[in-house]
Design a protein around this motif. Structure first.
Motif, PDB file in Angstrom:
ATOM      1  N   SER A  27       0.824  -1.216   0.000  1.00 14.33           N
ATOM      2  CA  SER A  27       0.000   0.000   0.000  1.00 14.33           C
ATOM      3  C   SER A  27       0.854   1.261   0.000  1.00 14.33           C
ATOM      4  CB  SER A  27      -0.923   0.019   1.226  1.00 14.33           C
ATOM      5  OG  SER A  27      -1.739  -1.119   1.234  1.00 14.33           O
ATOM      6  N   LYS A  28       1.967   1.198   0.726  1.00 16.47           N
ATOM      7  CA  LYS A  28       2.853   2.356   0.825  1.00 16.47           C
ATOM      8  C   LYS A  28       3.390   2.747  -0.564  1.00 16.47           C
ATOM      9  CE  LYS A  28       7.145   3.944   2.952  1.00 16.47           C
ATOM     10  NZ  LYS A  28       8.401   3.545   3.621  1.00 16.47           N
ATOM     11  N   LEU A  29       3.813   1.733  -1.344  1.00 19.55           N
ATOM     12  CA  LEU A  29       4.355   2.006  -2.683  1.00 19.55           C
ATOM     13  C   LEU A  29       3.269   2.539  -3.609  1.00 19.55           C
ATOM     14  CD1 LEU A  29       6.694  -1.082  -3.242  1.00 19.55           C
ATOM     15  CD2 LEU A  29       7.330   1.212  -2.498  1.00 19.55           C
ATOM     16  N   LEU A  30       2.035   2.031  -3.411  1.00 15.89           N
ATOM     17  CA  LEU A  30       0.917   2.507  -4.232  1.00 15.89           C
ATOM     18  C   LEU A  30       0.627   3.977  -3.943  1.00 15.89           C
ATOM     19  CD1 LEU A  30      -1.561  -0.524  -4.080  1.00 15.89           C
ATOM     20  CD2 LEU A  30      -0.493   0.406  -6.138  1.00 15.89           C
ATOM     21  N   SER A  31       0.609   4.312  -2.662  1.00 12.35           N
ATOM     22  CA  SER A  31       0.302   5.698  -2.281  1.00 12.35           C
ATOM     23  C   SER A  31       1.427   6.648  -2.690  1.00 12.35           C
ATOM     24  CB  SER A  31       0.053   5.800  -0.774  1.00 12.35           C
ATOM     25  OG  SER A  31       1.207   5.405  -0.051  1.00 12.35           O
ATOM     26  N   GLU A  32       2.672   6.127  -2.665  1.00  8.08           N
ATOM     27  CA  GLU A  32       3.820   6.952  -3.069  1.00  8.08           C
ATOM     28  C   GLU A  32       3.956   7.049  -4.586  1.00  8.08           C
ATOM     29  OE1 GLU A  32       7.236   5.131  -1.350  1.00  8.08           O
ATOM     30  OE2 GLU A  32       6.839   5.862   0.685  1.00  8.08           O
ATOM     31  N   LYS A  33       3.210   6.175  -5.282  1.00  4.57           N
ATOM     32  CA  LYS A  33       3.304   6.082  -6.749  1.00  4.57           C
ATOM     33  C   LYS A  33       4.751   5.827  -7.190  1.00  4.57           C
ATOM     34  CE  LYS A  33      -0.750   8.949  -7.612  1.00  4.57           C
ATOM     35  NZ  LYS A  33      -1.299  10.162  -8.283  1.00  4.57           N
ATOM     36  N   ASN A  34       5.410   4.935  -6.434  1.00  2.67           N
ATOM     37  CA  ASN A  34       6.798   4.595  -6.714  1.00  2.67           C
ATOM     38  C   ASN A  34       6.834   3.458  -7.735  1.00  2.67           C
ATOM     39  OD1 ASN A  34       9.477   3.697  -6.681  1.00  2.67           O
ATOM     40  ND2 ASN A  34       9.754   4.355  -4.548  1.00  2.67           N
ATOM     41  N   SER A  35       6.794   3.796  -9.019  1.00  4.34           N
ATOM     42  CA  SER A  35       6.695   2.783 -10.071  1.00  4.34           C
ATOM     43  C   SER A  35       7.931   1.882 -10.144  1.00  4.34           C
ATOM     44  CB  SER A  35       6.452   3.447 -11.428  1.00  4.34           C
ATOM     45  OG  SER A  35       7.493   4.354 -11.733  1.00  4.34           O
ATOM     46  N   THR A  36       9.109   2.433  -9.843  1.00  3.26           N
ATOM     47  CA  THR A  36      10.346   1.647  -9.932  1.00  3.26           C
ATOM     48  C   THR A  36      10.311   0.459  -8.973  1.00  3.26           C
ATOM     49  OG1 THR A  36      11.539   3.669 -10.473  1.00  3.26           O
ATOM     50  CG2 THR A  36      12.854   1.761  -9.843  1.00  3.26           C
ATOM     51  N   LYS A  37       9.904   0.717  -7.727  1.00  2.43           N
ATOM     52  CA  LYS A  37       9.846  -0.376  -6.741  1.00  2.43           C
ATOM     53  C   LYS A  37       8.580  -1.207  -6.900  1.00  2.43           C
ATOM     54  CE  LYS A  37      12.706   1.908  -3.252  1.00  2.43           C
ATOM     55  NZ  LYS A  37      12.762   2.480  -1.884  1.00  2.43           N
ATOM     56  N   LEU A  38       7.518  -0.591  -7.394  1.00  2.00           N
ATOM     57  CA  LEU A  38       6.233  -1.276  -7.528  1.00  2.00           C
ATOM     58  C   LEU A  38       6.262  -2.331  -8.632  1.00  2.00           C
ATOM     59  CD1 LEU A  38       3.323  -1.198  -6.383  1.00  2.00           C
ATOM     60  CD2 LEU A  38       2.767   0.435  -8.197  1.00  2.00           C
ATOM     61  N   ILE A  39       7.044  -2.077  -9.673  1.00  2.00           N
ATOM     62  CA  ILE A  39       7.021  -2.947 -10.854  1.00  2.00           C
ATOM     63  C   ILE A  39       7.379  -4.386 -10.513  1.00  2.00           C
ATOM     64  CG2 ILE A  39       9.407  -2.562 -11.650  1.00  2.00           C
ATOM     65  CD1 ILE A  39       6.293  -2.666 -13.891  1.00  2.00           C
ATOM     66  N   SER A  40       8.318  -4.583  -9.572  1.00  2.00           N
ATOM     67  CA  SER A  40       8.731  -5.954  -9.224  1.00  2.00           C
ATOM     68  C   SER A  40       7.621  -6.726  -8.524  1.00  2.00           C
ATOM     69  CB  SER A  40       9.981  -5.916  -8.332  1.00  2.00           C
ATOM     70  OG  SER A  40       9.687  -5.251  -7.114  1.00  2.00           O
ATOM     71  N   GLN A  41       6.634  -5.992  -7.947  1.00  4.34           N
ATOM     72  CA  GLN A  41       5.528  -6.648  -7.239  1.00  4.34           C
ATOM     73  C   GLN A  41       4.328  -6.929  -8.140  1.00  4.34           C
ATOM     74  OE1 GLN A  41       4.526  -4.451  -3.697  1.00  4.34           O
ATOM     75  NE2 GLN A  41       6.621  -4.505  -2.908  1.00  4.34           N
ATOM     76  N   ILE A  42       4.232  -6.213  -9.257  1.00 10.19           N
ATOM     77  CA  ILE A  42       3.053  -6.392 -10.123  1.00 10.19           C
ATOM     78  C   ILE A  42       3.396  -6.990 -11.492  1.00 10.19           C
ATOM     79  CG2 ILE A  42       1.834  -4.485  -9.009  1.00 10.19           C
ATOM     80  CD1 ILE A  42       2.469  -2.749 -11.439  1.00 10.19           C
ATOM     81  N   SER A  43       4.707  -7.171 -11.754  1.00 13.21           N
ATOM     82  CA  SER A  43       5.115  -7.720 -13.044  1.00 13.21           C
ATOM     83  C   SER A  43       6.316  -8.645 -12.880  1.00 13.21           C
ATOM     84  CB  SER A  43       5.470  -6.584 -14.014  1.00 13.21           C
ATOM     85  OG  SER A  43       6.047  -7.093 -15.192  1.00 13.21           O
ATOM     86  N   GLU A  44       6.133  -9.904 -13.259  1.00 17.06           N
ATOM     87  CA  GLU A  44       7.215 -10.884 -13.139  1.00 17.06           C
ATOM     88  C   GLU A  44       7.787 -11.274 -14.500  1.00 17.06           C
ATOM     89  OE1 GLU A  44       5.285 -14.067 -11.140  1.00 17.06           O
ATOM     90  OE2 GLU A  44       5.187 -13.039  -9.205  1.00 17.06           O
ATOM     91  N   LYS A  45       7.144 -10.818 -15.574  1.00 17.28           N
ATOM     92  CA  LYS A  45       7.581 -11.189 -16.922  1.00 17.28           C
ATOM     93  C   LYS A  45       7.673  -9.949 -17.801  1.00 17.28           C
ATOM     94  CE  LYS A  45       5.397 -15.704 -16.446  1.00 17.28           C
ATOM     95  NZ  LYS A  45       4.892 -15.395 -15.103  1.00 17.28           N
ATOM     96  N   ALA A  46       8.413 -10.083 -18.917  1.00 15.54           N
ATOM     97  CA  ALA A  46       8.595  -8.944 -19.831  1.00 15.54           C
ATOM     98  C   ALA A  46       8.826  -9.461 -21.245  1.00 15.54           C
ATOM     99  CB  ALA A  46       9.776  -8.092 -19.377  1.00 15.54           C
ATOM    100  N   LEU A  47       8.411  -8.641 -22.232  1.00  8.84           N
ATOM    101  CA  LEU A  47       8.678  -8.980 -23.631  1.00  8.84           C
ATOM    102  C   LEU A  47      10.174  -8.871 -23.890  1.00  8.84           C
ATOM    103  CD1 LEU A  47       5.816  -7.061 -25.503  1.00  8.84           C
ATOM    104  CD2 LEU A  47       5.951  -9.507 -25.030  1.00  8.84           C
ATOM    105  N   LYS A  48      10.699  -9.759 -24.715  1.00  6.29           N
ATOM    106  CA  LYS A  48      12.150  -9.741 -24.916  1.00  6.29           C
ATOM    107  C   LYS A  48      12.593  -8.505 -25.692  1.00  6.29           C
ATOM    108  CE  LYS A  48      12.041 -13.227 -28.626  1.00  6.29           C
ATOM    109  NZ  LYS A  48      12.211 -14.650 -28.833  1.00  6.29           N
ATOM    110  N   TYR A  49      13.683  -7.917 -25.224  1.00  5.60           N
ATOM    111  CA  TYR A  49      14.231  -6.656 -25.728  1.00  5.60           C
ATOM    112  C   TYR A  49      15.154  -6.899 -26.923  1.00  5.60           C
ATOM    113  CZ  TYR A  49      17.135  -2.362 -25.412  1.00  5.60           C
ATOM    114  OH  TYR A  49      17.813  -1.201 -25.666  1.00  5.60           O
ATOM    115  N   ASP A  50      15.830  -8.052 -26.908  1.00  5.48           N
ATOM    116  CA  ASP A  50      16.662  -8.464 -28.031  1.00  5.48           C
ATOM    117  C   ASP A  50      16.731  -9.985 -28.027  1.00  5.48           C
ATOM    118  OD1 ASP A  50      18.466  -9.234 -26.048  1.00  5.48           O
ATOM    119  OD2 ASP A  50      20.142  -8.034 -26.812  1.00  5.48           O
ATOM    120  N   LEU A  51      17.548 -10.564 -28.919  1.00  6.13           N
ATOM    121  CA  LEU A  51      17.663 -12.026 -28.977  1.00  6.13           C
ATOM    122  C   LEU A  51      18.919 -12.534 -28.276  1.00  6.13           C
ATOM    123  CD1 LEU A  51      16.630 -12.643 -32.717  1.00  6.13           C
ATOM    124  CD2 LEU A  51      15.185 -12.737 -30.691  1.00  6.13           C
TER     125      LEU A  51
END
Length: 454
Positions: free
Chosen positions: A77-101
């Motif tokens: 909740s603290k990260l949500l209220s702070e709108k800290n996207s850098t720290k929040l991303i690891s909690q809401i996203s575990e996967k990513a589209l590949k950037y290169d091969l």
């Protein structure tokens, strides 16, 4: 609301897909002639596989995938209220589209190391995604065509990749491309000699922009990064570095006399340049370019970049380099690798601008059966089955023509698709076959029809 697609993505027409396939097939053919094997990796990876491998700027350009379901449920909740996207991303996203091969390939090598025969030569042609600002030749979704060798430290691999670039671009009739080559050890040596070893990345990133922002711009950026004026004066000859490859290498040897690492880089570059000079290239030019500094986060030796012919305004259409410790990031030490990439989308734009695409022959049937008589349909479909089994591309117009207007529509379809043969009628088990290029008509049985079309 009118439908649209996201910026930085494209739809491709049949002509464009056919042209793209021409480029891909040309590259693929060269890959296999040079002994590379195909692999594929997933379109998305675990975030931990990708993050931290491309530098801070690269990490920002990675498309993150939100976790399934209520992805905010586990977020603090603290990260949500702070709108800290850098720290929040690891909690809401575990996967990513590949950037290169390249990084997914390093992961593949480590994961499958017990199944691989080294040196392992692989090629890979797949889409990648980057959250970049779209502009000419730069897209958010694009294909990369990569070839890599892992498990060999031999400089003959670098020689092979120069030849591979030359082969592909010659086969595409894209002559007078420039294959620029540098070596990470030379850049490290220069930074050491001028007393800016701890500023290597800042120094090389600024130097890499010489052709874009000029000498004054580079000096200004270096000063802003804390590189002293004295150090910049020592490196000043690089801003106007000219002459033949041999002359450039001799200058570098003198400049780097006090740096063992720098001299090692010159020696490696000298081997590649001299060997290519002896073997010869079909149409490309090999040029030593000491300002070339791409991919410093993982390149450790040779660095490549390919420029299109000067008459085309386009960024690089290929690049790569040696990465002696890339698999080490996944726990597999001492596996040297070197690889290159072809920028399919940019190559397409260059070929288009230079008018180098051949006349496109889109997939189409050799013969079309018109649909003027419903009672003949079943016999026609049986005949088409027989023709297809014998390798003749055949098609039946699906909608019955019940008026002259509908018949004209079918003939227009023939014309628009430039179909070579048309069967317009079936009477007494005999087909009326028309050659659309000569205007000749034949009456024939199904066996005779097959002979005519084959």
């Amino acid at each position: 609301m009118k439908p649209s697609i996201p910026k930085g993505t494209r739809d491709f027409s049949p002509v464009e897909v056919t042209n793209r396939n021409y480029i891909i097939n040309t590259i693929k053919k060269a890959f296999e002639i040079f002994g590379f094997q195909p692999i594929e990796t997933p379109s998305f990876e675990n975030s931990s596989t990708l993050m931290g491998k491309y530098g801070e700027e690269g990490d920002r350009l990675i498309f993150k995938i939100l976790n399934s379901g209520d992805y905010l449920k586990k977020a603090e909740s603290k990260l949500l209220s702070e709108k800290n996207s850098t720290k929040l991303i690891s909690q809401i996203s575990e996967k990513a589209l590949k950037y290169d091969l390249t990084v997914p390939f390093a992961r593949y090598v480590v994961q499958h190391q017990n199944e691989i025969t080294f040196p392992f030569k692989r090629y890979q042609i797949q889409p990648v995604w980057r959250a970049d600002r779209p502009q000419k030749g730069r897209f958010r979704e694009f294909f990369q065509c990569d070839a890599d060798v892992v498990g060999s430290t031999s400089l003959w691999q670098e020689v092979t990749f120069v030849q591979l670039y030359d082969t592909v671009f010659s086969d595409l009739q894209l002559n007078n491309t420039t294959i620029k080559i540098n070596n990470r050890k030379i850049l490290s040596g220069i930074a050491e000699v001028i007393g800016a070893k701890n500023k290597l990345i800042d120094f090389t990133v600024a130097l890499d922009k010489l052709d874009k922002i000029g000498k004054e711009g580079v000096v200004k950026e270096m000063l802003s990064k804390g590189i002293t004026e004295e150090a910049i004066n020592k490196v000043a000859p690089l801003f106007d570095f000219s002459g033949t490859n041999s002359e450039k290498l001799l200058s570098l040897k003198n400049m780097l006399a006090s740096s063992n690492e720098g001299l090692k880089g010159v020696e490696e570059l000298q081997f590649v340049v001299n060997t290519i000079q002896e073997i010869g290239l079909k149409s490309a030019n090999l040029e030593v370019d000491v300002t070339l500094a791409r991919g410093l986060n993982y390149y450790t030796g040779a660095i490549f970049e390919v420029s299109a012919p000067k008459e085309v305004s386009m960024g690089s259409i290929g690049g790569g380099g040696r990465y002696d410790d890339l698999t080490g990031i996944f726990g597999l030490k001492d596996v040297s690798g070197v690889g290159i990439s072809f920028g399919l989308d940019r190559i397409y734009l260059v070929l288009e601008e230079l008018g180098l695409f051949k006349s496109v022959d889109l997939p189409k049937p050799k013969v079309l059966f018109l649909n003027f008589d419903d009672s003949a349909s079943l016999t026609i479909m049986k005949t088409i089955k027989m023709l297809r089994e014998n390798g003749v591309k055949s098609e039946f117009y699906p909608d019955l023509a019940e008026s002259n207007k509908q018949q004209k529509k079918q003939w227009k379809y023939v014309s628009n698709r430039a179909i070579e043969f048309v069967v317009s009628k079936l009477e007494n088990s005999r087909f009326t076959l028309k050659n659309m290029s000569t205007g000749e008509q034949f009456e024939c049985t199904s066996d005779e029809l097959l002979l005519q079309l084959k």
